[in-house]
Write an enzyme that holds these catalytic residues in place. Sequence first.
Site: not given
Length: 242
Positions: A125-126, A208, A211, A236
């Site tokens: 995702c990162c 985010c 997170c 990240c």
Amino acid sequence: MITPEFWSIPTSTLTPAELAEKSAVLKQRLTDISSRFSDVCFATSLAAEDMVITDAIAKADAKIKLFTLATGRLHQETVDMVKTTEGHYGISIEKVYPQDNDVQAFIDQYGMNGFYDGEEPKKACCSARKIKPLNAALLGADAWITGQRREQSTTRTELNLEELDDARGIAKFNPLFDWSEADIWAYIKQEDVPIHPLHLKGFPSIGCEPCTRQVKKGEDIRAGRWWWLQSDSKECGLHVNK
């Protein structure tokens, strides 16, 4: 039920003279960087450290371009901070977005919130929302600046002012590498720097929205980042070389 006590902005023991010296050194570092390189970028998250650097860039009139990674999963407060900062300093902050196909590929494989399932989906995702957009933003640049500090985590204790970003083949600078958390907040107070609203609600570190959470008093300041992962590395991937 006992209400937990969350992190709060620390006080500083710096004298006005000591703070003035640190401020002058920071501005000199930034002007030196901008004079050595022709295309310098600063990636701002709008959190405390990055607001200190933004303030110093503006006041030193350093030739440094600002951008922020608009991941699509930021707190509304962070989105609003872009406009607040632009208005306060009379500057422009470029918003760098992820590619739709990269985000969709992650969702297809892991689901919208699949990053909660482990380290690998979190990294994926990162990569889609932060690392690939950062790489695109730094294309053509010969140096970039971060708000990292040695005190922030175990992975940053050996941080230096200048390093080579091997992954991108450009110079990388951490002008706050030797600042303490209290130094950051002393500068913010002294220079009347805009404060991200989440810092006033127990968030020392902001990423985010899904997170990042509040940190209890006494916890590590990055304990609220990816808290579901049992790891000493609260990163990240933006600051990982080859």
